[in-house]
Design an enzyme around this catalytic site. Structure first.
Site, PDB file in Angstrom:
ATOM      1  CG  ASP A   1      -1.937   3.552   7.724  1.00  0.00           C
ATOM      2  OD1 ASP A   1      -2.052   2.820   7.265  1.00  0.00           O
ATOM      3  OD2 ASP A   1      -0.728   4.235   7.840  1.00  0.00           O
ATOM      4  CB  SER A   2      -0.738   0.022  10.020  1.00  0.00           C
ATOM      5  OG  SER A   2       0.021   0.239   8.928  1.00  0.00           O
TER       6      SER A   2
ATOM      7  CB  CYS B   1      -4.312   0.947   6.499  1.00  0.00           C
ATOM      8  SG  CYS B   1      -3.317  -0.977   6.806  1.00  0.00           S
TER       9      CYS B   1
ATOM     10  CD  GLU C   1       8.073   2.849   8.253  1.00  0.00           C
ATOM     11  OE1 GLU C   1       8.683   2.108   9.302  1.00  0.00           O
ATOM     12  OE2 GLU C   1       7.117   3.342   8.226  1.00  0.00           O
TER      13      GLU C   1
ATOM     14  CB  CYS D   1       1.621  -0.381   0.268  1.00  0.00           C
ATOM     15  SG  CYS D   1       2.341   0.216   1.854  1.00  0.00           S
TER      16      CYS D   1
ATOM     17  CG  HIS E   1       4.959   3.427   3.777  1.00  0.00           C
ATOM     18  ND1 HIS E   1       4.099   3.193   4.481  1.00  0.00           N
ATOM     19  CD2 HIS E   1       6.019   3.882   4.770  1.00  0.00           C
ATOM     20  CE1 HIS E   1       4.387   3.289   5.832  1.00  0.00           C
ATOM     21  NE2 HIS E   1       5.800   3.728   5.832  1.00  0.00           N
TER      22      HIS E   1
END
Lengths: 272, 272
Positions: A11-12, A74, A153, A185, A187
């Site tokens: 993933d990134s 991702c 985040e 996504c 997240h």
């Protein structure tokens, strides 16, 4: 191919750990080598060429770990690079997009599906493309939500600001009467309770991380690549590599994976 | 050293254009080679090592353009890499932090200074360190504002959500009765009206971009490096390079610089 070799997951950054978590839950006998590109994240606002180049470097790194299969955890990298990488690769490669798209198409009752993701994922139109192949009549409405990752985040998972931003982003999807929403996504599952409240109980929320682990298990079985539960472990079952901030990653990974992550190794991904 | 050579200016992305804009306003005869590391932005959440390595690659690239001086137009890169790069370099290198710190120290009346910036800039403590050298008794209060960059990039410059977030970030600084606030990230001047309203008219807002252009002019004069106004231009006065998304950069640069930016060239910065 050694069926006891690990699976590569990348993933990134940290988001792909939600995919690793599902793999650990669903196929705990498998070994995982995880790479998070924390020096170059995020991918969601970058170009196709750049994301594809970064993905190829990561694949070259994971191959040095002799992985038997690769999961692109991702959405942006899956959107931009999966097909090209599959064509070049002699081991199986799967991405989060296909699993999510397939589940959404089979979940919808009225044929109206919403997809939320980064600018890259939404701009690529990949979810719409894959869903139309699976179900040509599906109406797919995509909406990029660039502030969701920074809000997550910043830890604002349950916050009036996140509510307000989510409400603005989702209004255009609610107007279309979608009955299925893909969290495109890695997240976004962390905002599930906010999204659930705003969308209402009638709308199915699809988490591609979950579906990807299901697809991985099927793939390994169908190719005779499932790990032998009795095979001895040579080293740690789960290995973690990043391109920056290894300690911060270790803390985060420990907080979301079932067991303690003992160490994360930092590598220079530009060397691959 | 050729006094008619260009000045190199770099940033993690687009924010440094606010520094380039000030240089263009204050010393319009100078030529500029600008590099924005759009493939690897943002720098603010990455480690010292990584930001220093990226900065060195960019310096090597700018040296191929035969620049006579370099401006680090990124607070995080200035915080993490300026001293090391100055020690290694045979041409003058300046950063936004020193100029901003010097102005803040000379502006404050009560000796209480606030600094807002990215996690990297604030975590480095660089503003406090530089200010304490200049004025040992200064009380410096730093606060990272990780959501400001994404909010600016989402275009929410005048928005209730931005007000709410800014109000939370600034409350800790207001409680300290600061009379000077350094906008320690190149995106933040775009939020100036919100910050002004929340902090009140009594607080001086310091924009390091402005002060850096002042410092550059003084530096070039003191070293006999000012460009001869009569020297013929060989090519464009301002050249722009990025590591990703050149067209998007061109549009943004045109929107904030005084003249039209005709083209931006994409390079692979990892080759340097």
């Amino acid at each position: 191919m050694d069926r006891n070799a690990p699976v590569g997951v990348f993933d990134s950054g940290i988001g792909g750990l939600t995919v690793a978590r599902e793999i650990i839950r669903q196929i705990p006998e498998e070994r995982i080598v995880y790479f998070g590109d924390t020096a170059r994240l995020p991918y969601g606002s970058k170009s196709r060429d750049t994301v594809a180049r970064y993905s190829r470097q990561i694949i070259r790194f994971l191959r040095t770990k002799e992985v038997k299969a690769i999961v692109i955890a991702c959405n942006t990298a899956s959107a931009y690079a999966l097909e090209a990488i599959q064509a070049e690769s002699d081991i199986p490669v799967i991405g989060v997009v296909n699993a999510g798209a397939r589940t959404a198409v089979s979940s919808t009752r009225n044929g109206k599906i919403g997809v939320i993701g980064t600018e890259g994922t939404v701009g690529s139109g990949i979810y719409k493309e894959v869903m139309h192949k699976l179900r040509p009549g599906a109406e797919v409405f995509e909406k990029s939500c660039p502030l969701f990752v920074p809000l997550v985040e910043e830890g604002l998972l349950h916050d009036s600001v996140t509510d307000e931003i989510a409400s603005r982003y989702l209004s255009v999807l609610k107007e279309k009467y979608i009955d299925t929403l893909v969290l495109g996504c890695t997240h976004y599952p962390l905002l599930r309770s906010t999204l659930r409240r705003l969308m209402g109980d009638e709308v199915v929320l699809v988490n591609p991380a979950y579906e990807t682990a299901v697809e991985l298990r099927e793939l390994l079985c169908s190719q005779g690549l499932e790990r032998d539960c009795q095979a001895p472990l040579d080293g740690e079952r789960y290995q973690f590599y990043v391109s920056d901030l290894a300690e911060k990653f270790t803390r985060f990974a420990t907080s979301i994976l079932p067991g303690e992550v003992k160490k994360t190794e930092k590598i220079n991904i530009e060397d691959y």
